[in-house]
Scaffold this motif. Sequence first.
Motif, PDB file in Angstrom:
ATOM      1  N   ILE A 143       6.079 -17.993   8.258  1.00  0.00           N
ATOM      2  CA  ILE A 143       6.240 -19.444   8.401  1.00  0.00           C
ATOM      3  C   ILE A 143       5.568 -20.162   7.231  1.00  0.00           C
ATOM      4  N   LEU A 144       4.365 -19.712   6.871  1.00  0.00           N
ATOM      5  CA  LEU A 144       3.646 -20.322   5.740  1.00  0.00           C
ATOM      6  C   LEU A 144       4.400 -20.129   4.435  1.00  0.00           C
ATOM      7  N   LEU A 145       4.927 -18.925   4.224  1.00  0.00           N
ATOM      8  CA  LEU A 145       5.637 -18.645   2.984  1.00  0.00           C
ATOM      9  C   LEU A 145       6.928 -19.447   2.886  1.00  0.00           C
ATOM     10  N   LEU A 146       7.677 -19.520   3.987  1.00  0.00           N
ATOM     11  CA  LEU A 146       8.915 -20.306   3.989  1.00  0.00           C
ATOM     12  C   LEU A 146       8.624 -21.792   3.790  1.00  0.00           C
ATOM     13  N   HIS A 147       7.526 -22.257   4.369  1.00  0.00           N
ATOM     14  CA  HIS A 147       7.120 -23.658   4.169  1.00  0.00           C
ATOM     15  C   HIS A 147       6.763 -23.899   2.703  1.00  0.00           C
ATOM     16  N   HIS A 148       6.108 -22.907   2.083  1.00  0.00           N
ATOM     17  CA  HIS A 148       5.682 -23.036   0.686  1.00  0.00           C
ATOM     18  C   HIS A 148       6.875 -23.199  -0.249  1.00  0.00           C
ATOM     19  N   ILE A 149       7.962 -22.511   0.013  1.00  0.00           N
ATOM     20  CA  ILE A 149       9.120 -22.603  -0.879  1.00  0.00           C
ATOM     21  C   ILE A 149      10.127 -23.656  -0.384  1.00  0.00           C
ATOM     22  N   THR A 166      14.725 -17.838  -7.945  1.00  0.00           N
ATOM     23  CA  THR A 166      13.983 -18.943  -8.541  1.00  0.00           C
ATOM     24  C   THR A 166      12.537 -18.497  -8.689  1.00  0.00           C
ATOM     25  N   HIS A 167      11.740 -19.293  -9.368  1.00  0.00           N
ATOM     26  CA  HIS A 167      10.321 -18.943  -9.516  1.00  0.00           C
ATOM     27  C   HIS A 167       9.599 -19.006  -8.169  1.00  0.00           C
ATOM     28  N   ASN A 168      10.037 -19.932  -7.299  1.00  0.00           N
ATOM     29  CA  ASN A 168       9.462 -19.979  -5.950  1.00  0.00           C
ATOM     30  C   ASN A 168       9.799 -18.714  -5.165  1.00  0.00           C
ATOM     31  N   ASP A 169      11.050 -18.261  -5.290  1.00  0.00           N
ATOM     32  CA  ASP A 169      11.459 -17.019  -4.633  1.00  0.00           C
ATOM     33  C   ASP A 169      10.625 -15.845  -5.135  1.00  0.00           C
ATOM     34  N   ALA A 170      10.364 -15.827  -6.450  1.00  0.00           N
ATOM     35  CA  ALA A 170       9.585 -14.742  -7.043  1.00  0.00           C
ATOM     36  C   ALA A 170       8.156 -14.734  -6.505  1.00  0.00           C
ATOM     37  N   ASP A 171       7.562 -15.921  -6.373  1.00  0.00           N
ATOM     38  CA  ASP A 171       6.210 -16.010  -5.792  1.00  0.00           C
ATOM     39  C   ASP A 171       6.205 -15.500  -4.361  1.00  0.00           C
ATOM     40  N   PHE A 172       7.225 -15.893  -3.604  1.00  0.00           N
ATOM     41  CA  PHE A 172       7.398 -15.462  -2.220  1.00  0.00           C
ATOM     42  C   PHE A 172       7.483 -13.936  -2.146  1.00  0.00           C
ATOM     43  N   VAL A 178       2.584  -7.497  -2.119  1.00  0.00           N
ATOM     44  CA  VAL A 178       1.141  -7.234  -2.011  1.00  0.00           C
ATOM     45  C   VAL A 178       0.720  -7.048  -0.562  1.00  0.00           C
ATOM     46  N   LEU A 179       1.128  -7.997   0.313  1.00  0.00           N
ATOM     47  CA  LEU A 179       0.677  -7.971   1.702  1.00  0.00           C
ATOM     48  C   LEU A 179       1.342  -6.873   2.525  1.00  0.00           C
ATOM     49  N   SER A 180       2.614  -6.603   2.262  1.00  0.00           N
ATOM     50  CA  SER A 180       3.346  -5.671   3.123  1.00  0.00           C
ATOM     51  C   SER A 180       3.391  -4.255   2.582  1.00  0.00           C
ATOM     52  N   PHE A 181       2.980  -4.052   1.331  1.00  0.00           N
ATOM     53  CA  PHE A 181       3.042  -2.702   0.775  1.00  0.00           C
ATOM     54  C   PHE A 181       1.730  -2.246   0.147  1.00  0.00           C
ATOM     55  N   LEU A 182       1.265  -2.930  -0.876  1.00  0.00           N
ATOM     56  CA  LEU A 182       0.070  -2.482  -1.597  1.00  0.00           C
ATOM     57  C   LEU A 182      -1.157  -2.455  -0.690  1.00  0.00           C
ATOM     58  N   PHE A 183      -1.349  -3.511   0.072  1.00  0.00           N
ATOM     59  CA  PHE A 183      -2.505  -3.588   0.968  1.00  0.00           C
ATOM     60  C   PHE A 183      -2.450  -2.510   2.055  1.00  0.00           C
ATOM     61  N   PRO A 184      -1.319  -2.340   2.765  1.00  0.00           N
ATOM     62  CA  PRO A 184      -1.235  -1.265   3.764  1.00  0.00           C
ATOM     63  C   PRO A 184      -1.411   0.133   3.176  1.00  0.00           C
ATOM     64  N   VAL A 185      -0.808   0.388   1.998  1.00  0.00           N
ATOM     65  CA  VAL A 185      -0.958   1.705   1.376  1.00  0.00           C
ATOM     66  C   VAL A 185      -2.419   1.980   1.044  1.00  0.00           C
ATOM     67  N   ALA A 186      -3.129   0.956   0.576  1.00  0.00           N
ATOM     68  CA  ALA A 186      -4.552   1.112   0.255  1.00  0.00           C
ATOM     69  C   ALA A 186      -5.348   1.474   1.508  1.00  0.00           C
ATOM     70  N   ILE A 187      -5.065   0.796   2.607  1.00  0.00           N
ATOM     71  CA  ILE A 187      -5.782   1.069   3.860  1.00  0.00           C
ATOM     72  C   ILE A 187      -5.470   2.471   4.372  1.00  0.00           C
ATOM     73  N   THR A 233       9.279  -1.297  -5.732  1.00  0.00           N
ATOM     74  CA  THR A 233       9.307  -1.244  -7.196  1.00  0.00           C
ATOM     75  C   THR A 233      10.406  -2.147  -7.745  1.00  0.00           C
ATOM     76  N   VAL A 234      11.587  -2.067  -7.139  1.00  0.00           N
ATOM     77  CA  VAL A 234      12.701  -2.919  -7.566  1.00  0.00           C
ATOM     78  C   VAL A 234      12.355  -4.395  -7.344  1.00  0.00           C
ATOM     79  N   MET A 235      11.743  -4.706  -6.190  1.00  0.00           N
ATOM     80  CA  MET A 235      11.370  -6.088  -5.911  1.00  0.00           C
ATOM     81  C   MET A 235      10.340  -6.590  -6.916  1.00  0.00           C
ATOM     82  N   PHE A 236       9.384  -5.736  -7.293  1.00  0.00           N
ATOM     83  CA  PHE A 236       8.371  -6.131  -8.263  1.00  0.00           C
ATOM     84  C   PHE A 236       9.002  -6.397  -9.632  1.00  0.00           C
ATOM     85  N   LEU A 237       9.942  -5.545 -10.028  1.00  0.00           N
ATOM     86  CA  LEU A 237      10.633  -5.748 -11.303  1.00  0.00           C
ATOM     87  C   LEU A 237      11.486  -7.021 -11.271  1.00  0.00           C
ATOM     88  N   ARG A 238      12.085  -7.276 -10.123  1.00  0.00           N
ATOM     89  CA  ARG A 238      12.857  -8.521  -9.980  1.00  0.00           C
ATOM     90  C   ARG A 238      11.949  -9.744 -10.127  1.00  0.00           C
TER      91      ARG A 238
END
Length: 307
Positions: A143-149, A166-172, A178-187, A233-238
Amino acid sequence: LKCKTLCVTEMEQQMYPTVYSLFFVVGFPANCLSLYIAWKLMLKGNSMAVYLISLSVSDLLYTVTLPVWIGMALQWNISDGLCSVMYLIMYNSFYVGSGLLCCISVDRYLAVVYPLHFHWVREVKAATVFSTAVWILEIFVHILLLHHIGELESFSYLCNQHVPMTHNDADFALVRVVLSFLFPVAIMTFCFQQIMRSLKKSTSILEEERRKVGVLLLFLLLTYIVSFVPYQTVMFLRVILEPEQCSWAQRFRDPYLVTVATTTLNSTLDPILYCLINDSAKREIRKVVKKGRRSFIKKTTRIQAIS
């Protein structure tokens, strides 16, 4: 900047029906069985089964949407509303699943590394609270992310995403990586390393038990990484290359479609791993098989008696 509408490719028309049909045939009964087994184990006070119930529900929801994804690939007339629901369920499976796998890893970490402490964390009530918190947190963050864009009011946004980003989409997208992949993999990696270190030092746990705990967590981590590394990886490159660039949007089209399909592997393998590796789950499966066999024999006997 808006690119020309990207049509459904021949690869998409051929790959999605085949791959998703296979995942549906395997994943639907596997998740149903996993849900039943987890429910039985939860009634016996198994806290990890609570997380497995939530995970099975999440995976099952995604699995039942696969026929609609097949229809979209075959260019059926799917409404924007239904299409957006499919995307919502898919993202829910990604992010809720990540959170629940983290909960399972932490649960095993506390049980093995600190067996005499944190008993309240490993109770069914606590596990229920944590599972519910994962679902609520996932909804709140989106909800916060959708509100942000600026797309919170537009439910059809998920189905009609901008091409190129768009750049907003890229930030989203970056926040989600980070939240759904990198952080969980680290934990999960940290918990796995600490558990293995503790098991090597422990003399009170039988060698067979060590192996089972280690194998379960290793397969959990590997399945998650294999399923999501290509997509993320594809999403990060996008995120880096695609914003406002039609040429990059076109180049990432097929890799994105392929890697989205590979994420379904996680929803299919999760229940199979738990049911095959967990001893309690295997005992429950044997009971189910015995009941089914008895029922089949009784019905066969009745039919023979009637005939």
